[in-house]
Scaffold this motif. Structure first.
Motif, PDB file in Angstrom:
ATOM      1  N   GLU A 185      16.293  17.849   1.148  1.00 20.14           N
ATOM      2  CA  GLU A 185      15.506  19.011   1.578  1.00 20.14           C
ATOM      3  C   GLU A 185      14.623  18.655   2.768  1.00 20.14           C
ATOM      4  OE1 GLU A 185      13.197  20.326  -1.755  1.00 20.14           O
ATOM      5  OE2 GLU A 185      14.943  21.032  -2.866  1.00 20.14           O
ATOM      6  N   ILE A 186      14.001  17.479   2.714  1.00 21.36           N
ATOM      7  CA  ILE A 186      13.101  17.030   3.780  1.00 21.36           C
ATOM      8  C   ILE A 186      13.877  16.720   5.053  1.00 21.36           C
ATOM      9  CG2 ILE A 186      11.535  15.159   4.495  1.00 21.36           C
ATOM     10  CD1 ILE A 186      10.829  14.859   1.484  1.00 21.36           C
ATOM     11  N   ALA A 187      14.988  16.010   4.877  1.00 23.54           N
ATOM     12  CA  ALA A 187      15.764  15.534   6.031  1.00 23.54           C
ATOM     13  C   ALA A 187      17.251  15.646   5.709  1.00 23.54           C
ATOM     14  CB  ALA A 187      15.383  14.093   6.352  1.00 23.54           C
ATOM     15  N   PRO A 188      17.854  16.818   5.940  1.00 22.57           N
ATOM     16  CA  PRO A 188      19.269  16.995   5.619  1.00 22.57           C
ATOM     17  C   PRO A 188      20.176  15.928   6.242  1.00 22.57           C
ATOM     18  CG  PRO A 188      18.284  19.092   6.232  1.00 22.57           C
ATOM     19  CD  PRO A 188      17.250  18.022   6.490  1.00 22.57           C
ATOM     20  N   GLN A 189      19.792  15.402   7.383  1.00 16.04           N
ATOM     21  CA  GLN A 189      20.607  14.384   8.052  1.00 16.04           C
ATOM     22  C   GLN A 189      20.652  13.075   7.266  1.00 16.04           C
ATOM     23  OE1 GLN A 189      17.629  15.497   9.071  1.00 16.04           O
ATOM     24  NE2 GLN A 189      16.359  13.792   9.761  1.00 16.04           N
ATOM     25  N   ALA A 190      19.796  12.919   6.266  1.00 10.39           N
ATOM     26  CA  ALA A 190      19.774  11.695   5.455  1.00 10.39           C
ATOM     27  C   ALA A 190      20.734  11.768   4.272  1.00 10.39           C
ATOM     28  CB  ALA A 190      18.360  11.416   4.953  1.00 10.39           C
ATOM     29  N   SER A 191      21.430  12.880   4.106  1.00 11.07           N
ATOM     30  CA  SER A 191      22.254  13.055   2.906  1.00 11.07           C
ATOM     31  C   SER A 191      23.359  12.007   2.769  1.00 11.07           C
ATOM     32  CB  SER A 191      22.850  14.460   2.862  1.00 11.07           C
ATOM     33  OG  SER A 191      23.750  14.656   3.920  1.00 11.07           O
ATOM     34  N   GLY A 192      23.958  11.589   3.856  1.00 16.53           N
ATOM     35  CA  GLY A 192      25.056  10.627   3.789  1.00 16.53           C
ATOM     36  C   GLY A 192      24.638   9.191   3.576  1.00 16.53           C
ATOM     37  N   LYS A 193      23.342   8.931   3.614  1.00 16.29           N
ATOM     38  CA  LYS A 193      22.858   7.557   3.447  1.00 16.29           C
ATOM     39  C   LYS A 193      21.868   7.418   2.289  1.00 16.29           C
ATOM     40  CE  LYS A 193      19.234   8.083   6.977  1.00 16.29           C
ATOM     41  NZ  LYS A 193      18.755   7.573   8.272  1.00 16.29           N
ATOM     42  N   ARG A 211       0.871  -1.169   0.000  1.00 12.84           N
ATOM     43  CA  ARG A 211       0.000   0.000   0.000  1.00 12.84           C
ATOM     44  C   ARG A 211       0.911   1.223   0.000  1.00 12.84           C
ATOM     45  NH1 ARG A 211      -2.313  -3.765  -0.779  1.00 12.84           N
ATOM     46  NH2 ARG A 211      -4.291  -4.557  -0.040  1.00 12.84           N
ATOM     47  N   GLY A 212       0.641   2.159  -0.893  1.00 14.40           N
ATOM     48  CA  GLY A 212       1.465   3.350  -1.004  1.00 14.40           C
ATOM     49  C   GLY A 212       1.494   4.141   0.295  1.00 14.40           C
ATOM     50  N   ARG A 213       2.684   4.698   0.619  1.00 11.89           N
ATOM     51  CA  ARG A 213       2.790   5.551   1.813  1.00 11.89           C
ATOM     52  C   ARG A 213       3.702   6.730   1.513  1.00 11.89           C
ATOM     53  NH1 ARG A 213       6.858   3.328   6.433  1.00 11.89           N
ATOM     54  NH2 ARG A 213       8.551   2.735   5.047  1.00 11.89           N
ATOM     55  N   GLN A 214       3.394   7.822   2.160  1.00 12.20           N
ATOM     56  CA  GLN A 214       4.114   9.072   1.979  1.00 12.20           C
ATOM     57  C   GLN A 214       5.376   9.081   2.827  1.00 12.20           C
ATOM     58  OE1 GLN A 214       3.445  11.601  -0.130  1.00 12.20           O
ATOM     59  NE2 GLN A 214       5.221  12.729   0.621  1.00 12.20           N
ATOM     60  N   ILE A 215       6.453   9.549   2.245  1.00 13.35           N
ATOM     61  CA  ILE A 215       7.711   9.659   2.974  1.00 13.35           C
ATOM     62  C   ILE A 215       7.564  10.706   4.074  1.00 13.35           C
ATOM     63  CG2 ILE A 215       8.820  11.464   1.603  1.00 13.35           C
ATOM     64  CD1 ILE A 215      11.128   9.012   1.810  1.00 13.35           C
ATOM     65  N   SER A 216       8.319  10.530   5.113  1.00 11.00           N
ATOM     66  CA  SER A 216       8.318  11.494   6.218  1.00 11.00           C
ATOM     67  C   SER A 216       9.709  11.530   6.830  1.00 11.00           C
ATOM     68  CB  SER A 216       7.295  11.095   7.279  1.00 11.00           C
ATOM     69  OG  SER A 216       7.705   9.905   7.924  1.00 11.00           O
ATOM     70  N   ASP A 217       9.944  12.535   7.635  1.00  7.83           N
ATOM     71  CA  ASP A 217      11.224  12.651   8.329  1.00  7.83           C
ATOM     72  C   ASP A 217      11.469  11.423   9.207  1.00  7.83           C
ATOM     73  OD1 ASP A 217      13.608  14.167   9.064  1.00  7.83           O
ATOM     74  OD2 ASP A 217      12.651  14.340  11.029  1.00  7.83           O
ATOM     75  N   SER A 218      10.424  10.930   9.863  1.00  8.51           N
ATOM     76  CA  SER A 218      10.609   9.776  10.751  1.00  8.51           C
ATOM     77  C   SER A 218      10.932   8.508   9.968  1.00  8.51           C
ATOM     78  CB  SER A 218       9.387   9.563  11.642  1.00  8.51           C
ATOM     79  OG  SER A 218       8.250   9.260  10.869  1.00  8.51           O
ATOM     80  N   ILE A 219      10.314   8.304   8.822  1.00  9.30           N
ATOM     81  CA  ILE A 219      10.622   7.142   7.982  1.00  9.30           C
ATOM     82  C   ILE A 219      12.074   7.213   7.523  1.00  9.30           C
ATOM     83  CG2 ILE A 219      10.159   6.038   5.745  1.00  9.30           C
ATOM     84  CD1 ILE A 219       7.191   6.799   6.155  1.00  9.30           C
ATOM     85  N   LEU A 220      12.508   8.409   7.130  1.00 11.48           N
ATOM     86  CA  LEU A 220      13.890   8.588   6.701  1.00 11.48           C
ATOM     87  C   LEU A 220      14.862   8.377   7.849  1.00 11.48           C
ATOM     88  CD1 LEU A 220      13.394  11.645   4.358  1.00 11.48           C
ATOM     89  CD2 LEU A 220      14.242   9.391   3.669  1.00 11.48           C
ATOM     90  N   SER A 221      14.503   8.823   9.035  1.00 16.84           N
ATOM     91  CA  SER A 221      15.375   8.662  10.199  1.00 16.84           C
ATOM     92  C   SER A 221      15.599   7.198  10.554  1.00 16.84           C
ATOM     93  CB  SER A 221      14.785   9.391  11.409  1.00 16.84           C
ATOM     94  OG  SER A 221      14.774  10.774  11.171  1.00 16.84           O
ATOM     95  N   GLU A 222      14.581   6.370  10.360  1.00 12.92           N
ATOM     96  CA  GLU A 222      14.671   4.945  10.694  1.00 12.92           C
ATOM     97  C   GLU A 222      15.540   4.167   9.711  1.00 12.92           C
ATOM     98  OE1 GLU A 222      10.634   3.579  10.857  1.00 12.92           O
ATOM     99  OE2 GLU A 222      10.148   4.883  12.554  1.00 12.92           O
ATOM    100  N   ALA A 223      15.674   4.673   8.493  1.00 10.11           N
ATOM    101  CA  ALA A 223      16.414   3.952   7.451  1.00 10.11           C
ATOM    102  C   ALA A 223      17.921   4.089   7.637  1.00 10.11           C
ATOM    103  CB  ALA A 223      16.013   4.475   6.078  1.00 10.11           C
ATOM    104  N   ASP A 224      18.634   2.980   7.393  1.00 11.73           N
ATOM    105  CA  ASP A 224      20.097   2.981   7.380  1.00 11.73           C
ATOM    106  C   ASP A 224      20.627   3.314   5.989  1.00 11.73           C
ATOM    107  OD1 ASP A 224      20.245   2.020  10.069  1.00 11.73           O
ATOM    108  OD2 ASP A 224      19.837   0.003   9.312  1.00 11.73           O
ATOM    109  N   LEU A 225      19.820   3.009   4.973  1.00 13.77           N
ATOM    110  CA  LEU A 225      20.179   3.229   3.578  1.00 13.77           C
ATOM    111  C   LEU A 225      18.913   3.600   2.827  1.00 13.77           C
ATOM    112  CD1 LEU A 225      22.243   2.980   1.198  1.00 13.77           C
ATOM    113  CD2 LEU A 225      21.584   0.553   1.058  1.00 13.77           C
TER     114      LEU A 225
END
Length: 144
Positions: A94-102, A66-80
């Protein structure tokens, strides 16, 4: 170690859920969680019928998606975070600058190849995209 891998595209009904299903099969039994989300997701929608048909023909199944919208929390949980296009990488940052390295393109190991959106196109476009995603998934498995 990448324990939580997130695929991202726009609608989260064609590319990212297909890649999710493909990688989930490839890392089965390794304790890796694989999911997907969209930058402009068709929230709650099933995987595209043509995408699902191609998966089924290869012994895979995306029918539970089921389709889901990306969010800062979803991005934070991901390692890659693996995206299909460069503009997806930029939007995630833009949404989560802290995700840039992964955050990388799924086609990173194919000279940073982008994977076009087959949405609302004929089956040959989906077949082409499936092949590109399959190469990308296989190239990432060795790092997982």
């Amino acid at each position: 170690m990448f324990n939580n891998i997130l695929f991202v595209c726009v609608g989260n009904i064609c590319r990212s859920p297909s890649a999710e299903v493909m990688l989930r099969r490839a890392v089965e039994g390794k304790g890796v969680h694989v999911s997907s989300a969209g930058l402009g997701a068709l929230v709650g929608h099933h995987i595209d019928a043509t995408a699902q048909q191609l998966l089924v023909e290869r012994g895979l199944d995306g029918s539970a998606h089921r389709g889901r919208q990306i969010s800062d929390s979803i991005l934070s949980e991901a390692d890659l975070v693996l995206t299909m296009e460069r503009k997806h990488v930029h939007r995630i940052i833009e949404i989560a600058p802290q995700a840039s390295g992964k955050t990388f393109l799924l086609g990173k190991w194919q000279s940073d190849r982008e994977i076009p959106d087959p949405y609302r196109q004929a089956r040959p476009a989906f077949e082409h995209v499936y092949g590109l995603m399959d190469e990308g998934v296989r190239s990432w498995v060795r790092y997982l």
